[in-house]
Design a protein around this motif. Sequence first.
Motif, mmCIF file in Angstrom:
data_model
loop_
_atom_site.group_PDB
_atom_site.id
_atom_site.type_symbol
_atom_site.label_atom_id
_atom_site.label_comp_id
_atom_site.label_asym_id
_atom_site.label_seq_id
_atom_site.Cartn_x
_atom_site.Cartn_y
_atom_site.Cartn_z
ATOM 1 N N ALA A 62 75.116 61.247 48.442
ATOM 2 C CA ALA A 62 75.659 60.218 49.329
ATOM 3 C C ALA A 62 76.061 60.830 50.666
ATOM 4 N N PRO A 63 75.639 60.236 51.792
ATOM 5 C CA PRO A 63 76.068 60.730 53.102
ATOM 6 C C PRO A 63 77.543 60.415 53.332
ATOM 7 N N LEU A 64 78.121 61.054 54.337
ATOM 8 C CA LEU A 64 79.547 60.911 54.584
ATOM 9 C C LEU A 64 79.938 59.470 54.876
ATOM 10 N N GLU A 65 79.074 58.727 55.560
ATOM 11 C CA GLU A 65 79.427 57.336 55.855
ATOM 12 C C GLU A 65 79.551 56.510 54.565
ATOM 13 N N ASP A 66 78.784 56.859 53.530
ATOM 14 C CA ASP A 66 78.929 56.180 52.241
ATOM 15 C C ASP A 66 80.246 56.565 51.572
ATOM 16 N N VAL A 67 80.623 57.834 51.699
ATOM 17 C CA VAL A 67 81.906 58.281 51.146
ATOM 18 C C VAL A 67 83.053 57.518 51.805
ATOM 19 N N ILE A 68 82.968 57.348 53.101
ATOM 20 C CA ILE A 68 84.010 56.607 53.823
ATOM 21 C C ILE A 68 84.051 55.155 53.357
ATOM 22 N N THR A 69 82.887 54.551 53.127
ATOM 23 C CA THR A 69 82.849 53.187 52.588
ATOM 24 C C THR A 69 83.573 53.120 51.242
ATOM 25 N N THR A 70 83.318 54.108 50.390
ATOM 26 C CA THR A 70 83.991 54.157 49.091
ATOM 27 C C THR A 70 85.493 54.338 49.255
#
Length: 412
Positions: A240-248
């Motif tokens: 998962a890219p960082l932007e997905d981590v932030i979404t989570t």
Amino acid sequence: MTAVEQPDEARAFTPVTVGPLTLRNRFIKSATNEGMARGGVPSRALVEHHRRIAAGGAAMTTVAYCAVTADGRTFEDQVTLDDATLPHLRALTDAVRAEGAAACAQITHGGCFTFLPELSTRYPLSASGGFNPPGAISGRFFKTAMTEADMDTVAEAFAAGARRAREAGFDAVEIHMGHGYLLSQFLSPAYNRRRDAWGGNAERRARFPVAVLRRVLDAVGDTMAVTCKLSVVEGHRRGAPLEDVITTARALEAAGAHMLVLSGGMNVEAPWQIFGSNMPAAAVTSIQNPVVRVATRLMRLWEPRVAFEELYLRPYSQQVRGAVTMPLAYLGGAKSMDGVGSVMADGFDCVVMGRALIHDAQLVRRFERGETRVSGCTACNECVVTMYGPGGTHCVLTGSGDPDANSRPAAG
């Protein structure tokens, strides 16, 4: 002010509130698999391991990998949160609280990352079915995609596990959503290839972990701190890219998590990202568990050479810090007061330490008294290997495991 002179460093020794829980300072011992529950029974060695951390000044110590179901273990010698373990876990939490610290149970399900000889299902459960890379090592080549009924059952198991942790005297639970275990299998695009409402973009991949969090909060959130451990970087190209981590992270914040513990890496694809450095080559030969020994040797064929740097996950975690307002705990190589000060200056609420506290259980006290500013831990990672030995996890530079205590139940 104590011997600590810098304001950011001094903040690390001030109390902090996490949900309904107030900690005496901001130092937390991370969940590091202890290898001290032979046959799944918490041992006297496990009690002493966490008591020493508490006596050394940490505000909270985290008991690693408390499985919420028998199938949720990765190995047989791991704690399952069931009625049989409660007296032994109560001995541990009583010892930790007697030293003035809080105790946290890391509640976990391994999903397809399991090496158990028997399961209640034909194949281990995961976000998606098909070939099972972790199982290729142990001959369990396939995994099964969870149905919505499976998800409901597992979510309730997390809630029941949290209630049992509370009954055992724990002050907090940490829901493990990182490192390649079941909930991170839903978060990771490498594992979650579903085409229904539980897969696809980052928001949909986060739905099941968020549902588990909500179930746990409903069960214990008014009386216990409920935190989530999250990988800010998986460490491989399909992660998962960082932007997905932030979404989570934002979804977990909206659902009411009391704090996120920011970690990194994956057990199979990028374990070096978890530790910020490689396992020593010589240590591989000393691993007694044959499955782990083979897996580690195979891993070394493709892993990059990684030299340890303090605060190795900081660039990723700083971006998460800038995206949410909720409490965050930094985990990833803090081993000096300079590093702790940097973490506090970044706006993190707590600093989570593993190997440095295994090396010296008194480190927090010694930091506060000004006796040292740098841990003697060399990040050699040989302590990781000792988990599979008869004495359990310990620093090879400063101590040795106690096989006798590790073979005796914590209670009785």
